[in-house]
Design a protein around this motif. Structure first.
Motif, PDB file in Angstrom:
ATOM      1  N   LEU A  42      23.534  44.450  19.108  1.00 46.52           N
ATOM      2  CA  LEU A  42      23.937  44.618  20.407  1.00 46.52           C
ATOM      3  C   LEU A  42      22.299  45.594  20.683  1.00 46.52           C
ATOM      4  O   LEU A  42      21.701  45.691  21.838  1.00 46.52           O
ATOM      5  N   LEU A  45      19.346  43.825  20.581  1.00 45.03           N
ATOM      6  CA  LEU A  45      18.982  43.195  21.734  1.00 45.03           C
ATOM      7  C   LEU A  45      18.540  44.151  23.004  1.00 45.03           C
ATOM      8  O   LEU A  45      17.676  43.599  23.781  1.00 45.03           O
ATOM      9  N   VAL A  89      23.304  38.812  32.270  1.00 41.44           N
ATOM     10  CA  VAL A  89      22.753  38.218  31.015  1.00 41.44           C
ATOM     11  C   VAL A  89      23.392  39.258  29.860  1.00 41.44           C
ATOM     12  O   VAL A  89      23.820  38.512  28.809  1.00 41.44           O
ATOM     13  N   ILE A  90      23.198  40.567  30.091  1.00 43.62           N
ATOM     14  CA  ILE A  90      23.601  41.378  29.170  1.00 43.62           C
ATOM     15  C   ILE A  90      25.321  41.356  28.927  1.00 43.62           C
ATOM     16  O   ILE A  90      25.706  40.977  27.823  1.00 43.62           O
ATOM     17  N   VAL A  92      27.189  38.364  29.328  1.00 44.95           N
ATOM     18  CA  VAL A  92      27.204  37.265  28.862  1.00 44.95           C
ATOM     19  C   VAL A  92      26.929  37.258  27.222  1.00 44.95           C
ATOM     20  O   VAL A  92      27.800  36.954  26.211  1.00 44.95           O
ATOM     21  N   GLY A  93      25.927  38.173  27.121  1.00 47.22           N
ATOM     22  CA  GLY A  93      25.492  38.263  25.616  1.00 47.22           C
ATOM     23  C   GLY A  93      26.493  39.297  24.828  1.00 47.22           C
ATOM     24  O   GLY A  93      26.929  38.825  23.588  1.00 47.22           O
ATOM     25  N   ILE A  94      27.009  40.254  25.466  1.00 45.35           N
ATOM     26  CA  ILE A  94      28.250  40.831  24.798  1.00 45.35           C
ATOM     27  C   ILE A  94      29.447  40.127  24.575  1.00 45.35           C
ATOM     28  O   ILE A  94      30.153  40.308  23.706  1.00 45.35           O
ATOM     29  N   SER A  95      29.611  39.214  25.655  1.00 48.71           N
ATOM     30  CA  SER A  95      31.006  38.645  25.514  1.00 48.71           C
ATOM     31  C   SER A  95      30.797  37.365  24.433  1.00 48.71           C
ATOM     32  O   SER A  95      31.886  37.220  23.740  1.00 48.71           O
ATOM     33  N   ILE A  96      29.606  37.002  24.111  1.00 51.68           N
ATOM     34  CA  ILE A  96      29.397  35.965  23.031  1.00 51.68           C
ATOM     35  C   ILE A  96      29.656  36.692  21.546  1.00 51.68           C
ATOM     36  O   ILE A  96      30.219  36.229  20.726  1.00 51.68           O
ATOM     37  N   PHE A  97      28.996  37.921  21.421  1.00 53.44           N
ATOM     38  CA  PHE A  97      29.383  38.730  20.255  1.00 53.44           C
ATOM     39  C   PHE A  97      30.897  39.215  20.304  1.00 53.44           C
ATOM     40  O   PHE A  97      31.516  39.267  19.188  1.00 53.44           O
TER      41      PHE A  97
END
Length: 137
Positions: A42, A45, A89-90, A92-97
């Motif tokens: 995180l 990114l 976008v951030i 969604v990225g955090i939710s995927i991780f």
């Protein structure tokens, strides 16, 4: 002046790319050893995204001269829309991780029902306020 800017920009982009590759390789090594890497990914990114935002802002506002002759209200609205899109976008990225982290805990035998409820609540919060911001703007 333009060639100097391009030289500085290309040098900074090359240095950023090299640092990103080295950082990604270090994260890969730690992942291979079984260490915790989600916070490192995180941060990696976020750092790369922050550099991209800086390059965009310098190119658009300073070099492109977009700050001249802009109505402050319309300028604020365009920056708010860009910030909203970046935040989505951030998020969604955090939710995927987060899903990966929950899955790792599930595979480890831990009870993840409470984490799933928190994750779902965070997603609802993220998209609800995203929709609210879009409706206001």
């Amino acid at each position: 002046m333009n060639t100097l800017y391009q030289l500085v920009k290309n040098t900074a982009l090359f240095a950023t790319a090299a640092a990103g590759v080295v950082g990604g390789f270090k994260i890969y090594q730690k992942w291979g050893r079984g260490e915790e890497v989600i916070p490192l990914i995180l941060a990696w990114l976020f750092g790369l995204g922050f550099v991209q935002v800086i390059f965009w802002a310098v190119g658009y506002y300073i070099v492109g001269g977009a700050y001249k002759g802009v109505n402050p209200t319309s300028g604020a609205e365009s920056v708010a829309i860009e910030a909203h899109n970046g935040a989505l976008v951030i998020g969604v990225g955090i939710s995927i991780f987060s899903v990966v982290k929950i899955y790792q805990k599930y595979i480890g035998g831990e009870d993840v029902i409470d984490l799933l409820y928190k994750w779902l609540g965070a997603l609802i919060f993220l998209f609800f306020f995203g929709y609210l911001i879009e409706a206001i703007l």
